[in-house]
Design a protein around this motif. Structure first.
Motif, mmCIF file in Angstrom:
data_model
loop_
_atom_site.group_PDB
_atom_site.id
_atom_site.type_symbol
_atom_site.label_atom_id
_atom_site.label_comp_id
_atom_site.label_asym_id
_atom_site.label_seq_id
_atom_site.Cartn_x
_atom_site.Cartn_y
_atom_site.Cartn_z
ATOM 1 N N THR A 200 0.841 -1.196 0.000
ATOM 2 C CA THR A 200 0.000 0.000 0.000
ATOM 3 C C THR A 200 0.872 1.240 0.000
ATOM 4 O OG1 THR A 200 -0.123 -0.042 2.429
ATOM 5 C CG2 THR A 200 -1.898 -1.136 1.212
ATOM 6 N N LEU A 201 0.348 2.312 -0.587
ATOM 7 C CA LEU A 201 1.070 3.583 -0.658
ATOM 8 C C LEU A 201 0.299 4.659 0.088
ATOM 9 C CD1 LEU A 201 2.286 3.726 -4.371
ATOM 10 C CD2 LEU A 201 3.449 2.776 -2.378
ATOM 11 N N GLU A 202 1.033 5.571 0.668
ATOM 12 C CA GLU A 202 0.453 6.724 1.336
ATOM 13 C C GLU A 202 1.278 7.951 0.992
ATOM 14 O OE1 GLU A 202 -1.813 9.261 3.311
ATOM 15 O OE2 GLU A 202 -2.334 7.153 3.063
ATOM 16 N N PRO A 203 0.723 8.947 0.311
ATOM 17 C CA PRO A 203 -0.652 9.025 -0.154
ATOM 18 C C PRO A 203 -0.835 8.258 -1.465
ATOM 19 C CG PRO A 203 0.511 10.998 -0.785
ATOM 20 C CD PRO A 203 1.483 10.186 0.020
ATOM 21 N N VAL A 204 -2.089 8.177 -1.917
ATOM 22 C CA VAL A 204 -2.379 7.508 -3.183
ATOM 23 C C VAL A 204 -2.534 8.516 -4.318
ATOM 24 C CG1 VAL A 204 -3.411 5.493 -2.103
ATOM 25 C CG2 VAL A 204 -4.850 7.472 -2.646
ATOM 26 N N SER A 205 -2.474 9.811 -3.969
ATOM 27 C CA SER A 205 -2.482 10.858 -4.993
ATOM 28 C C SER A 205 -1.736 12.070 -4.468
ATOM 29 C CB SER A 205 -3.915 11.233 -5.380
ATOM 30 O OG SER A 205 -4.603 11.811 -4.279
ATOM 31 N N LEU A 206 -1.126 12.818 -5.378
ATOM 32 C CA LEU A 206 -0.353 14.006 -5.011
ATOM 33 C C LEU A 206 -0.651 15.121 -6.007
ATOM 34 C CD1 LEU A 206 3.208 12.591 -4.196
ATOM 35 C CD2 LEU A 206 1.731 13.819 -2.602
ATOM 36 N N ASP A 207 -0.746 16.336 -5.483
ATOM 37 C CA ASP A 207 -0.838 17.533 -6.307
ATOM 38 C C ASP A 207 0.370 18.391 -5.998
ATOM 39 O OD1 ASP A 207 -3.358 17.106 -7.650
ATOM 40 O OD2 ASP A 207 -4.334 17.435 -5.708
ATOM 41 N N LEU A 208 1.256 18.537 -6.972
ATOM 42 C CA LEU A 208 2.507 19.271 -6.780
ATOM 43 C C LEU A 208 2.629 20.370 -7.824
ATOM 44 C CD1 LEU A 208 4.974 16.262 -6.273
ATOM 45 C CD2 LEU A 208 3.869 17.622 -4.494
#
Length: 521
Positions: A200-208
């Protein structure tokens, strides 16, 4: 009676007795005088039989009936025909009796030997951390010595207890042996790794924004899974690159970051936007070699520091105002320390303030000695230039201020933008701004106020810089940062302790402390 008559009577009597005697011998039976057995000693395995034979002598003995007995029926029994049966391990005597004579045979009964051993299963693959019961098949089933001794050829891989229970310790191979009655058999054990069930990944989405960085944390289940690390990939490396979970936003667009471990994978969608154009400057902004600032890294630009104060640093520093009148926007801290050094190692030979020389020399710089008021003023540029002038005077060469050399060396290694003041040695107030930020009161009163440093160190780490040391172990001085100011006692200079923001004096001569350059822009 005459003598002749007596002799005749005796002769007749003797003849009569002889005749009577001969008749009796002819009717007496011949008795057994000895017995000869076919074996005097006999060794049998428990459960076996053997027939003994007995020869009664003399051959013309009238009664040749033999009676068989065992001294210990629990060890070996014998029937009326001489058939000996081995019952239990031990020794006994078999006796054959005929009339008044007998013979003996010593019988030794031995254990039933093991003739075959097999470990079941003979080969097995199990997962690290698991257990498995092994068993042994022994031939013959009624063998006496069935005690099994277990052993492992490599206990770092497989352990085995006295009952044949194996425990998989580490990935690898080992032979587990069972020894029984002088024979051995083994099971070839292969220990395989614990498989990855999920990632699992954290976070599953990024806004950069372009130039920003972020870290994606990956968790592999189960926690003790065996795998050859996590492989990170980007679906569009031109938009967002990734290295060990660290993402750098490179251009506008979208990229999917995928983490793979043990055949399982998870992804995070990264959306990258262009950096909005703005003239606003904020604490934590990146300062580039071209003299511009940005909240994030900008492709093609080289960062040289981080903004830690926004405002006019020349208000009280006349030298800075005179030399760099346009540097009124704020202060920048360098990406890394300039080194560790003594403030003035040979102060015991000088025994005066550097500031005394500055005041008397007519250089136009203000004294480097601070009091309760001037310690709260931004004066680092003035102090640096004053100390440089002090060191350049040949009369002071035997007691130069040692720490200024770290600043000079840093200037040579990292060029400052032409529009800036150039790198200099900060005053106590500038170091306090770096650690604590704006403080409503005297910096002498600060303790455990490091909020600004947390922001600055976070940005330094994010752009590849070196955070200021704020976790000094006992007995070392890396988190003590020298300022360019002297205390009222000529033997002491002022430091700021980055672990708590406190300000204080320490001996110029020993020990060395850290130095970090700043500039005005």
């Amino acid at each position: 009676m005459t003598e002749i008559m007596k002799n005749r009577i005796l002769a007749i009597s003797a003849l009569f007795l002889a005749i009577c005697s001969c008749g009796q011998n002819e009717n007496i039976p011949v008795e057994a005088e000895s017995i000869k057995l076919s074996r005097e000693t006999l060794e049998l395995t428990k459960g076996d039989t053997f027939r003994l034979t007995a020869e009664v002598l003399p051959e013309d003995a009238e009664d040749k009936t033999v009676r068989w007995t065992s001294l210990k029926e629990s060890i070996a029994s014998v029937d009326e025909t001489g058939l000996v049966s081995a019952v239990a391990i031990g020794e006994t005597v078999i006796k054959a009796t005929c009339g008044n004579v007998s013979a003996r045979c010593l019988v030794t009964v031995t254990a039933i030997p093991v003739t075959g051993v097999k470990v079941v299963p003979s080969e097995i693959t199990i997962t690290r951390g698991s257990t498995q019961q092994l068993s042994v098949e022994i031939t013959p089933e009624d063998a006496d010595n069935k005690e099994v001794t277990w052993s492992s050829s490599d206990e770092s891989v497989v352990l085995v207890d006295a009952n044949g229970m194996i425990s998989a310790v580490a990935i690898g191979n080992a032979a587990v042996k069972a020894a029984v009655g002088g024979l051995e058999a083994e099971c070839q054990v292969t220990v395989a790794g614990v498989g990855v069930e999920n990632i699992t990944l954290e976070p599953v989405s990024l806004d950069l924004m372009v130039g920003e960085t972020a870290v994606i944390n990956a968790s592999v289940q189960p926690e003790d899974a065996d795998y050859d690390g996590i492989t990170w990939t980007s679906s569009n490396a031109a938009v967002a690159s990734v290295d060990a979970g660290s993402v750098v936003a490179l251009s506008q667009g979208e990229a999917v970051i995928t983490a793979t471990a043990g055949g399982k994978e998870a992804s995070c969608t990264v959306t990258v936007s262009e950096v909005p154009v703005t003239d606003e400057i904020n604490i934590g902004d990146i300062y580039f070699s071209d003299g511009t600032t940005s909240p994030v890294l900008v492709e093609g630009k080289t960062p040289v520091g981080v903004v830690f104060y926004v405002g006019d640093p020349s208000v009280n520093d006349a030298a800075l105002m005179r030399d760099h009148p346009d540097c009124t926007h704020g202060l920048v801290v360098a990406l890394k320390d300039a080194g560790m050094q003594y403030w003035q190692l040979r102060i015991q030979f000088y025994q005066r303030h550097v500031g005394d020389w500055v005041t008397a020399s007519g250089t136009g710089y203000k004294t480097t000695v601070v009091d309760d008021e001037t310690i709260n003023l931004i004066m680092g540029y003035n102090n640096t230039k004053a100390i440089e002038a002090f060191n350049e005077d040949e009369a002071n060469w035997d007691w130069n201020v040692d720490a200024i050399q770290c600043v000079l060396d840093y200037r040579e290694s990292v060029a400052a933008p032409e529009t800036s003041s150039g790198w200099y040695w900060p005053s106590p107030k500038e170091l306090s701004l770096l650690c604590t930020g704006e403080y409503n009161g005297s910096i002498n009163d600060i303790f455990n106020e490091t909020d600004n440093l947390e922001v600055i160190n976070g940005k330094l780490s994010a752009i590849g810089g070196t955070p200021l040391n704020n976790t000094t172990p006992s007995g070392t001085y890396e988190s003590y940062y020298w300022s360019s100011a002297e205390s009222s006692a000529y033997q002491q200079a002022i430091y700021v302790l980055m672990s708590n923001g406190s300000v204080g004096p320490q001996s110029k001569g020993y020990p060395p402390r850290s130095i970090r350059c700043v500039l005005a822009f």
